[in-house]
Design a protein around this motif. Structure first.
Motif, PDB file in Angstrom:
ATOM      1  N   UNK A  22      31.247  38.172  43.033  1.00  0.00           N
ATOM      2  CA  UNK A  22      30.657  39.449  42.618  1.00  0.00           C
ATOM      3  C   UNK A  22      31.386  40.645  43.220  1.00  0.00           C
ATOM      4  N   UNK A  23      32.420  40.384  44.008  1.00  0.00           N
ATOM      5  CA  UNK A  23      33.256  41.473  44.499  1.00  0.00           C
ATOM      6  C   UNK A  23      34.559  41.611  43.740  1.00  0.00           C
ATOM      7  N   UNK A  24      34.778  40.737  42.752  1.00  0.00           N
ATOM      8  CA  UNK A  24      36.038  40.722  42.006  1.00  0.00           C
ATOM      9  C   UNK A  24      35.996  41.736  40.871  1.00  0.00           C
ATOM     10  N   UNK A  25      35.967  43.013  41.242  1.00  0.00           N
ATOM     11  CA  UNK A  25      35.841  44.050  40.211  1.00  0.00           C
ATOM     12  C   UNK A  25      37.145  44.283  39.463  1.00  0.00           C
ATOM     13  N   UNK A  26      38.285  43.895  40.035  1.00  0.00           N
ATOM     14  CA  UNK A  26      39.560  44.118  39.342  1.00  0.00           C
ATOM     15  C   UNK A  26      39.596  43.385  38.010  1.00  0.00           C
ATOM     16  N   UNK A  27      38.950  42.216  37.940  1.00  0.00           N
ATOM     17  CA  UNK A  27      38.957  41.430  36.708  1.00  0.00           C
ATOM     18  C   UNK A  27      38.181  42.111  35.597  1.00  0.00           C
ATOM     19  N   UNK A  28      37.287  43.053  35.940  1.00  0.00           N
ATOM     20  CA  UNK A  28      36.455  43.686  34.911  1.00  0.00           C
ATOM     21  C   UNK A  28      37.280  44.557  33.964  1.00  0.00           C
ATOM     22  N   UNK A  29      38.458  44.983  34.396  1.00  0.00           N
ATOM     23  CA  UNK A  29      39.271  45.837  33.522  1.00  0.00           C
ATOM     24  C   UNK A  29      39.742  45.082  32.286  1.00  0.00           C
ATOM     25  N   UNK A  30      39.688  43.756  32.321  1.00  0.00           N
ATOM     26  CA  UNK A  30      40.093  42.952  31.174  1.00  0.00           C
ATOM     27  C   UNK A  30      38.911  42.610  30.278  1.00  0.00           C
ATOM     28  N   UNK A  31      37.740  43.183  30.554  1.00  0.00           N
ATOM     29  CA  UNK A  31      36.537  42.833  29.805  1.00  0.00           C
ATOM     30  C   UNK A  31      35.971  44.050  29.087  1.00  0.00           C
ATOM     31  N   UNK A  32      35.095  43.780  28.114  1.00  0.00           N
ATOM     32  CA  UNK A  32      34.453  44.835  27.339  1.00  0.00           C
ATOM     33  C   UNK A  32      33.002  45.066  27.753  1.00  0.00           C
ATOM     34  N   UNK A  33      32.444  44.131  28.479  1.00  0.00           N
ATOM     35  CA  UNK A  33      31.051  44.201  28.890  1.00  0.00           C
ATOM     36  C   UNK A  33      30.630  42.838  29.376  1.00  0.00           C
ATOM     37  N   UNK A  34      29.345  42.526  29.245  1.00  0.00           N
ATOM     38  CA  UNK A  34      28.866  41.209  29.670  1.00  0.00           C
ATOM     39  C   UNK A  34      27.778  40.740  28.719  1.00  0.00           C
ATOM     40  N   UNK A  35      27.548  39.431  28.734  1.00  0.00           N
ATOM     41  CA  UNK A  35      26.461  38.849  27.958  1.00  0.00           C
ATOM     42  C   UNK A  35      25.410  38.311  28.919  1.00  0.00           C
TER      43      UNK A  35
END
Length: 407
Positions: A374-387
């Protein structure tokens, strides 16, 4: 030591319902039309008059009386010109026409428009092409065919986008009643945090949660946001929260809400008279989330300090609550199909980041991209949102329909 007793974990649906049950509507205010883009409407917009307010020409050409054509006339004498913005003129003679422009009032005595491409001019005569067979009433946008005077055009609760602003302007509303923006404070807590441009040691991390949450609010037009960093000192934290509660409608905290010895937030909020509505949700990430109501009705959201947890909770709970408190009529949630299977054994609702990609039919599908932690925020730049994957199921096959929340 912080007191972590009596913290019963509740479900996601229970948390959402509890938040909604405690929402108070933010005040409304009247603002000029040029300043309400993105605002939430608090009054219906009523049609000032019929739209269009007259029979409107929709094609450059010539206006005729169809009976003349039906009785064999194909060449017409030009008796005038009707341009957009001109007061209407009349045609009172047989076998005549009036040149018309798109947007003009349909001349009195005429009932059909012939497109200029279907005519030939010879001096003051316009002749209809020999192979053209017009329909009576063509190229006329009839008065009131869009709406009638007094009709409701936009309901209260709408977000004012470009189409809504156009309708408001068309109906003569110089000022509009909209929701006042909530005054928000975002407090990032933690000794380990360093500001963006400050020197940094190897054991420190830069503040990001407060700015990510502020950007989330700004994406929906909420800009009255104050950011502050507070160290892990109980007295300093208490002073800061007390000050923000005295001037802000909404307080969002990041960090200090879990089970650590220096997680002072829940106790400090209790000491300041903030009523705890719940603490801990059966979800991952974001299980330690806390929600309460301040002495003057302020909304208080205390989110975990892990970046993915904070952003997920902000998207899933905080932003929808603020919009609803502003009077926004919430749309049904979006749903997407999983592009690949997912397994999750814990009996928790799982919020998994996804990237939208087309499936074999070209429809959007959600490719799960779970972060390492839950600290891996860098990976979120490759995403559009969450389900949102429900807690009562452990295997989610490809094609599973899940609720989707865009960042």
């Amino acid at each position: 030591m912080p007191d972590h007793s009596m913290t019963t974990m509740i479900s996601v649906s229970e948390a959402e319902a509890l938040i909604r049950s405690r929402l108070a509507r933010f005040p409304a205010e009247s603002r000029p039309i040029d300043s309400v883009g993105g605002a939430i409407l608090r009054e219906p917009i009523i049609a000032e008059r019929d739209q269009p307010p007259f029979d409107r020409v929709t094609m450059d050409g010539m206006a005729i009386r169809f009976d003349d054509f039906a009785h064999g006339t194909r060449s017409f004498a030009v008796t005038g010109m009707q341009a957009a913005g001109m007061a209407p003129i009349s045609m009172n003679q047989d076998n005549a026409c009036i040149e018309v422009m798109t947007g003009a009032v349909m001349p009195e005595g005429c009932d059909t428009v012939i497109a200029v491409e279907q005519t030939r001019r010879d001096g003051s005569q316009l002749t209809i092409s020999i192979d053209h067979q017009p329909r009576q009433g063509q190229f006329i946008h009839r008065r009131g065919s869009d709406c009638g005077a007094g009709e409701t055009l936009i309901e209260a609760g709408a977000t004012l986008r470009a189409p809504e602003i156009a309708v408001i302007a068309t109906n003569g509303c110089e000022a509009v009643t909209v929701s006042r923006q909530p005054r928000v404070a975002i407090l990032a807590t933690g000794d380990e945090l360093v500001d963006v441009g400050a020197p940094i040691e190897t054991w420190q991390i830069r503040r990001s949660n407060d700015r990510a949450l502020a950007a989330l609010l700004a994406s929906r037009g909420l800009y009255d946001v104050r950011l502050e960093h507070v160290v892990d000192d109980r007295d300093v934290l208490k002073s800061s929260i007390e000050q923000q509660l005295s001037t802000r409608d909404v307080l969002i905290l990041s960090g200090g809400v879990s089970m650590g010895q220096r997680d002072f937030v829940p106790d400090v909020l209790r000491e300041l008279g903030v009523e705890r509505v719940f603490h801990k949700i059966a979800q991952r990430p974001g299980k330690p989330m806390w929600f309460g109501i301040g002495p003057q009705g302020q909304m208080v959201f205390a989110l975990p300090g892990n970046p993915v947890s904070a952003l997920v909770c902000g998207t899933r709970y905080v932003l929808p609550a603020l919009l609803e408190a502003m009077g926004h009529v919430m749309a049904p949630p979006q749903c997407v199909r999983l592009a690949a299977p997912m397994d999750f054994a814990a009996a928790l609702t799982y919020f998994v980041p996804i990237r939208l990609q087309p499936d074999a039919s070209g429809m959007p599908a959600a490719m799960p991209l779970p972060p390492q932690t839950s600290g891996d925020f860098s990976a979120l730049t490759q995403t559009d949102g969450f389900v949102e994957l429900p807690a009562d199921q452990q295997h989610f096959p490809a094609g599973f329909i899940a609720t989707y929340y865009p960042w």
